[in-house]
Design an enzyme around this catalytic site. Structure first.
Site, PDB file in Angstrom:
ATOM      1  CG  ASP A   1      -6.455  -7.722   7.736  1.00 44.44           C
ATOM      2  OD1 ASP A   1      -5.468  -7.712   8.494  1.00 44.44           O
ATOM      3  OD2 ASP A   1      -6.678  -6.821   6.916  1.00 44.44           O
TER       4      ASP A   1
ATOM      5  NE  ARG B   1      -2.083  -1.082   3.593  1.00 47.26           N
ATOM      6  CZ  ARG B   1      -1.631  -0.116   4.372  1.00 47.26           C
ATOM      7  NH1 ARG B   1      -1.964   1.130   4.172  1.00 47.26           N
ATOM      8  NH2 ARG B   1      -0.858  -0.400   5.393  1.00 47.26           N
TER       9      ARG B   1
ATOM     10  CB  SER C   1       1.721  -5.234   8.208  1.00 47.27           C
ATOM     11  OG  SER C   1       1.938  -6.101   7.128  1.00 47.27           O
TER      12      SER C   1
ATOM     13  CE  LYS D   1      -5.556  -3.390   6.121  1.00 57.40           C
ATOM     14  NZ  LYS D   1      -5.367  -4.826   5.979  1.00 57.40           N
TER      15      LYS D   1
ATOM     16  CE  LYS E   1      -3.625  -7.988  11.151  1.00 57.09           C
ATOM     17  NZ  LYS E   1      -2.216  -7.561  11.088  1.00 57.09           N
ATOM     18  CB  THR E   2      -2.887 -14.110   8.273  1.00 56.00           C
ATOM     19  OG1 THR E   2      -3.476 -12.861   7.893  1.00 56.00           O
ATOM     20  CG2 THR E   2      -3.350 -15.183   7.316  1.00 56.00           C
TER      21      THR E   2
ATOM     22  NE  ARG F   1       0.480  -9.088   2.276  1.00 57.68           N
ATOM     23  CZ  ARG F   1      -0.012  -8.855   3.489  1.00 57.68           C
ATOM     24  NH1 ARG F   1      -0.971  -9.600   3.993  1.00 57.68           N
ATOM     25  NH2 ARG F   1       0.473  -7.869   4.213  1.00 57.68           N
TER      26      ARG F   1
ATOM     27  CG  HIS G   1      -5.671  -3.991  11.347  1.00 53.41           C
ATOM     28  ND1 HIS G   1      -4.318  -3.717  11.402  1.00 53.41           N
ATOM     29  CD2 HIS G   1      -5.848  -4.744  10.231  1.00 53.41           C
ATOM     30  CE1 HIS G   1      -3.723  -4.275  10.361  1.00 53.41           C
ATOM     31  NE2 HIS G   1      -4.622  -4.909   9.646  1.00 53.41           N
TER      32      HIS G   1
HETATM   33  P1  ATP Z   1      -1.003  -8.264   7.642  1.00 57.35           P
HETATM   34  O1  ATP Z   1      -1.767  -7.270   8.461  1.00 57.35           O
HETATM   35  O2  ATP Z   1      -0.026  -7.601   6.741  1.00 57.35           O
HETATM   36  O3  ATP Z   1      -1.898  -9.234   6.930  1.00 57.35           O
HETATM   37  P2  ATP Z   1      -0.426 -10.305   9.677  1.00 57.35           P
HETATM   38  O4  ATP Z   1      -0.485  -9.763  11.053  1.00 57.35           O
HETATM   39  O5  ATP Z   1      -1.583 -11.101   9.215  1.00 57.35           O
HETATM   40  O6  ATP Z   1      -0.056  -9.122   8.659  1.00 57.35           O
HETATM   41  P3  ATP Z   1       1.061 -12.662   9.054  1.00 57.35           P
HETATM   42  O7  ATP Z   1       0.643 -12.736   7.637  1.00 57.35           O
HETATM   43  O8  ATP Z   1       0.456 -13.655   9.979  1.00 57.35           O
HETATM   44  O9  ATP Z   1       0.887 -11.201   9.607  1.00 57.35           O
HETATM   45  O10 ATP Z   1       2.635 -12.747   9.062  1.00 57.35           O
HETATM   46  C1  ATP Z   1       3.433 -13.228  10.100  1.00 57.35           C
HETATM   47  C2  ATP Z   1       4.725 -13.747   9.467  1.00 57.35           C
HETATM   48  O11 ATP Z   1       5.697 -14.008  10.453  1.00 57.35           O
HETATM   49  C3  ATP Z   1       4.462 -15.035   8.721  1.00 57.35           C
HETATM   50  O12 ATP Z   1       5.271 -15.021   7.582  1.00 57.35           O
HETATM   51  C4  ATP Z   1       4.933 -16.089   9.737  1.00 57.35           C
HETATM   52  O13 ATP Z   1       5.360 -17.267   9.117  1.00 57.35           O
HETATM   53  C5  ATP Z   1       6.098 -15.366  10.389  1.00 57.35           C
HETATM   54  N1  ATP Z   1       6.424 -15.790  11.775  1.00 57.35           N
HETATM   55  C6  ATP Z   1       7.633 -16.208  12.186  1.00 57.35           C
HETATM   56  N2  ATP Z   1       7.625 -16.468  13.495  1.00 57.35           N
HETATM   57  C7  ATP Z   1       6.386 -16.226  13.943  1.00 57.35           C
HETATM   58  C8  ATP Z   1       5.774 -16.319  15.228  1.00 57.35           C
HETATM   59  N3  ATP Z   1       6.453 -16.712  16.309  1.00 57.35           N
HETATM   60  N4  ATP Z   1       4.464 -15.974  15.323  1.00 57.35           N
HETATM   61  C9  ATP Z   1       3.778 -15.547  14.251  1.00 57.35           C
HETATM   62  N5  ATP Z   1       4.313 -15.443  13.016  1.00 57.35           N
HETATM   63  C10 ATP Z   1       5.610 -15.780  12.847  1.00 57.35           C
HETATM   64 MN    MN Z   2      -2.952 -10.859   7.602  1.00 57.71          MN
END
Ligand code: ATP
Ligand code: MN
Length: 538
Positions: free
Chosen positions: A258, A60, A239, A201, A243-244, A323, A221
Site C-alpha cells: 500500500d 475512513r 481503493s 493512513k 494493489k493488494t 478487511r 500510494h
Molecule cells: P485499498 O487501497 O483500499 O487497499 P487495493 O487497491 O489494495 O485497495 P484490493 O484490496 O486489491 O484493492 O481490492 C481489489 C478487489 O477487486 C479484490 O476484492 C479483488 O478480489 C477484486 N477483483 C476482481 N477482479 C479483479 C481484477 N481483475 N484485478 C484485481 N482485482 C480484482
Molecule cells: Mn490494499
C-alpha cells in the site's frame, strides 16, 4: 535478533498528559486478542482469528481529516477540501480533552516504526483506547527488536481514542469524529472513530509531507513486489483497484501492499510492516495467499460469521469494505527487508466501470504523467437506488486524500524518476469489460494476472508499434496479443459488440477526464497535457 512480542518495560504516560492510566505496554498480539475477546470487543473465527466490528465507521472519513496550520505547514500544504486547516490552539485544547478522557483508563501502548529503510525510519508511539486497535498497530507498523526497544525514543505519537466524541461547535471539528495531524507537535490525534485505517493512513499522510519536503524521497500510494531477477514492479491505484490483490503473487516476493517511498538512492522501500486486504467475496481458489494469511494474528474487520464459525465473505450486511490486517510475514514469499531497487515496470490500476479502457495498455511518458495527475478510477453507483450509471472518480496521484502537497509536486518527482530509471508504465483496467457496470462484467482476475505476468516476463514487446493498436479515443497503446489472454478481450470495443454505444461511453469518459484536468492545466506543461485523451465527445 528476537522480535519483541512483549516487553517487561513499564512506561508512564504522564508526559502526554494521560494521568493514572493502567498502561499496557507492548503486549503481544496473543495477549491483546485475549483481552479484546474477554471485553466482548471481538470474537474468534473457527480457525482462531480475531474478528472485530469497528463501530459506526467502517471506512475512513476524509471530510474529518485535518492538518494543523502552523509554521511548518502553512506555506507548503495544498489547502482546500482535501487538506483542511485546523487551528493550533484548538488542537491543543482538543488534545487535552482527549488525554483527559484517556486518563484513569486502561490504555494500550505500542512502540513501532514506519519505513523499512533504516535511513528513513520514523519511530512511532501508538496509544490506543482499545486492545484490538493496538494489535492493528502491531500488524501494520514495523516491529522493533527487543534491543531497539531498550532505548526507544519515539518521534511521532498517535493518540487514538475511538470512544471520545468531539463537540464540533466547541472543538472546531466538523462532527464528533476527527483525524488531525500536527507536524510541529508530531502528533496524529484520532477520535470518535474506531476505523483502524485512520491509524495507518494518518502516518502515511505525515510521511507524504515529510519525505518529499525533507528527505528528497517520493512517497507513493502503491504496492510493490520483486521478481527473481530483483526486478521491482510497483502498482498504483485507488481503493479497490487491486494493489493488494495483484502484488500478492506467489512467484514474486512481496515488498508491500500500500505505501512506499522511492528514494534518490534508486531504491523503493515499504513504509509498513503488514497488509490490509479487502475480503469482500474473498475465495481460497482465486486468492490463496491472502486467504491463507487469515489465521491467528490477523484481524478481520466487519465480517459476518456463518453458523459453523467460518466467515461468510459474501456477506456485506455491515459494509462492502470488509478487511483483514495481518503482519507481512503471514505471506510466504516476501522480500526481507521490504526494500527493492528502482522499479522496471509501473502499473497504474484503474477499475473502469464505464468498461471502455483497454484491460492493458502501454503509456508514453506524457501519458504516464497525465494519468498520474488525473488518478482515475470509477465508483459503481449504489445498488439500492437502482441507479446503474457508473461515476468517474479522480484522485490526484492515485491518493489525493493522503497527499498534503500540491499533486504536481509528486508528479514532477515521479516524472523525473521515471525518466532516470527508464521505466515502462502500463495502464491496467481491472474493472469492466463487454459493457459498463450492470451490462458487462468485471475483468477476470486470472486474465489481469496473466497480463501483468506477460509484462514482467517481457512477453509484451515494448513499442514495436505493429504489435499495438493506438486507441482512437485515449491514445494509449493496446497490445494485440498477450499470452494467457483471449485476444478478443484486449480490445474493449470488440467486447462490447456495439461500436456506437462503445464510443458514446468512451467519449463520456474522455470528457470527464478533460473536465477534471481543468484544475491542473495552469500547472501542467504542454508535454503533460499531450498525454490526455485524443478525442472528446460533444
Ligand atoms: P485499498 O487501497 O483500499 O487497499 P487495493 O487497491 O489494495 O485497495 P484490493 O484490496 O486489491 O484493492 O481490492 C481489489 C478487489 O477487486 C479484490 O476484492 C479483488 O478480489 C477484486 N477483483 C476482481 N477482479 C479483479 C481484477 N481483475 N484485478 C484485481 N482485482 C480484482
Ligand atoms: Mn490494499
Amino acid at each position: 535478533m528476537v522480535k519483541s512480542d512483549q516487553s517487561t518495560k513499564t512506561i508512564s504516560l504522564d508526559r502526554y498528559g494521560i494521568k493514572n492510566a493502567n498502561v499496557r505496554y507492548q503486549l503481544s498480539p496473543k495477549q491483546l486478542q485475549a483481552i479484546a475477546v474477554e471485553k466482548g470487543q471481538g470474537k474468534e473465527t473457527a480457525n482462531g482469528t480475531l474478528a472485530v466490528n469497528t463501530g459506526e465507521f467502517t471506512g475512513r472519513s476524509p471530510k474529518d481529516r485535518f492538518i494543523v496550520k502552523d509554521d511548518i505547514t502553512k506555506d507548503r500544504v495544498w489547502w482546500g477540501d482535501i487538506n483542511i486547516p485546523f487551528d493550533s490552539d484548538k488542537f491543543k485544547k482538543l488534545y487535552n480533552k482527549v488525554v483527559n478522557y484517556l486518563s484513569e483508563k486502561e490504555v494500550f501502548v505500542r512502540d513501532s516504526y514506519a519505513c523499512a529503510d533504516d535511513n528513513y525510519k520514523l519511530k512511532i508511539r501508538v496509544i490506543n483506547e482499545y486492545p484490538w486497535s493496538n494489535m492493528f498497530a502491531y500488524n501494520m507498523f514495523l516491529r522493533p527488536t527487543e534491543e531497539e526497544l531498550e532505548s526507544f525514543n519515539p518521534e511521532w505519537t498517535i493518540v487514538n481514542a475511538p470512544g471520545f466524541m468531539a463537540n464540533a461547535e466547541v472543538d472546531g471539528t466538523r462532527q464528533h469524529n476527527f483525524a488531525i495531524l500536527d507536524f510541529t507537535r508530531k502528533i496524529a490525534l484520532i477520535g470518535g472513530t474506531g476505523y483502524t485505517g485512520e491509524i495507518k493512513k494518518g502516518i502515511f499522510s505525515a510521511l507524504n509531507f515529510i519525505l518529499p519536503v525533507f528527505k528528497n524521497t517520493l512517497p507513493m500510494h502503491c504496492s510493490a513486489n520483486v521478481g527473481k531477477e530483483e526486478d521491482t514492479a510497483i502498482f498504483f491505484g485507488l481503493s479497490g483497484t487491486g494493489k493488494t490483490t495483484l502484488s500478492t503473487d506467489p512467484d514474486r516476493s512481496l515488498i508491500g501492499d500500500d505505501e512506499h517511498g522511492w528514494t534518490s538512492e534508486n531504491s523503493v522501500f515499504n513504509f509498513e510492516g503488514g497488509c490490509y486486504a479487502k475480503v469482500i467475496n474473498l475465495s481460497e481458489e482465486e486468492e490463496p495467499e491472502i486467504f491463507g494469511a487469515i489465521k491467528p494474528g490477523a484481524i478481520l474487520e466487519n465480517v459476518v460469521f456463518k453458523a459453523d464459525g467460518n466467515v461468510d465473505f459474501a456477506d456485506t450486511s455491515i459494509t462492502q469494505n470488509t478487511r483483514v490486517s495481518y503482519p507481512i510475514y503471514h505471506i510466504d514469499n516476501i522480500k526481507k527487508p521490504s526494500i527493492g531497487h528502482n522499479p522496471k515496470n509501473i502499473f497504474f490500476l484503474t477499475a473502469d466501470a464505464f468498461g471502455v479502457l483497454p484491460p492493458i495498455s502501454k503509456l508514453t511518458p506524457s501519458q504516464a504523467a497525465y494519468h498520474f495527475i488525473s488518478g482515475y478510477t470509477a465508483k459503481v453507483a449504489g445498488t439500492e437506488a437502482g441507479v446503474k450509471e457508473p461515476q468517474p472518480s479522480f484522485s490526484a496521484c492515485f491518493g489525493a486524500p493522503f497527499m498534503p502537497l500540491h499533486p504536481t509536486k509528486y508528479a514532477e518527482m515521479l516524472s523525473q524518476k521515471m525518466k532516470d530509471a527508464n521505466v515502462n508504465v502500463w495502464l491496467v483496467n481491472t474493472g469492466w469489460s463487454g459493457g459498463p457496470y450492470g451490462v458487462g462484467s468485471r475483468m477476470k482476475l486470472k486474465y489481469t494476472r496473466a497480463m501483468i505476468t506477460a509484462v514482467l516476463n517481457g512477453d509484451l514487446g515494448l513499442y514495436n508499434y505493429d504489435d499495438y493498436h493506438i486507441h482512437s479515443v485515449f491514445g494509449v497503446a493496446q497490445p494485440r496479443e498477450c499470452p494467457g489472454v483471449p485476444s478478443g478481450l484486449l480490445s474493449p470495443r470488440q467486447t462490447w459488440n456495439d461500436d456506437e454505444a462503445y464510443y458514446k461511453m468512451a467519449f463520456k469518459l474522455s470528457n470527464a477526464f478533460r473536465e477534471n484536468f481543468k484544475q491542473f492545466e495552469d500547472y501542467a506543461s504542454e508535454e503533460i497535457r499531450r498525454g490526455g485523451p485524443q478525442r472528446y465527445g460533444y
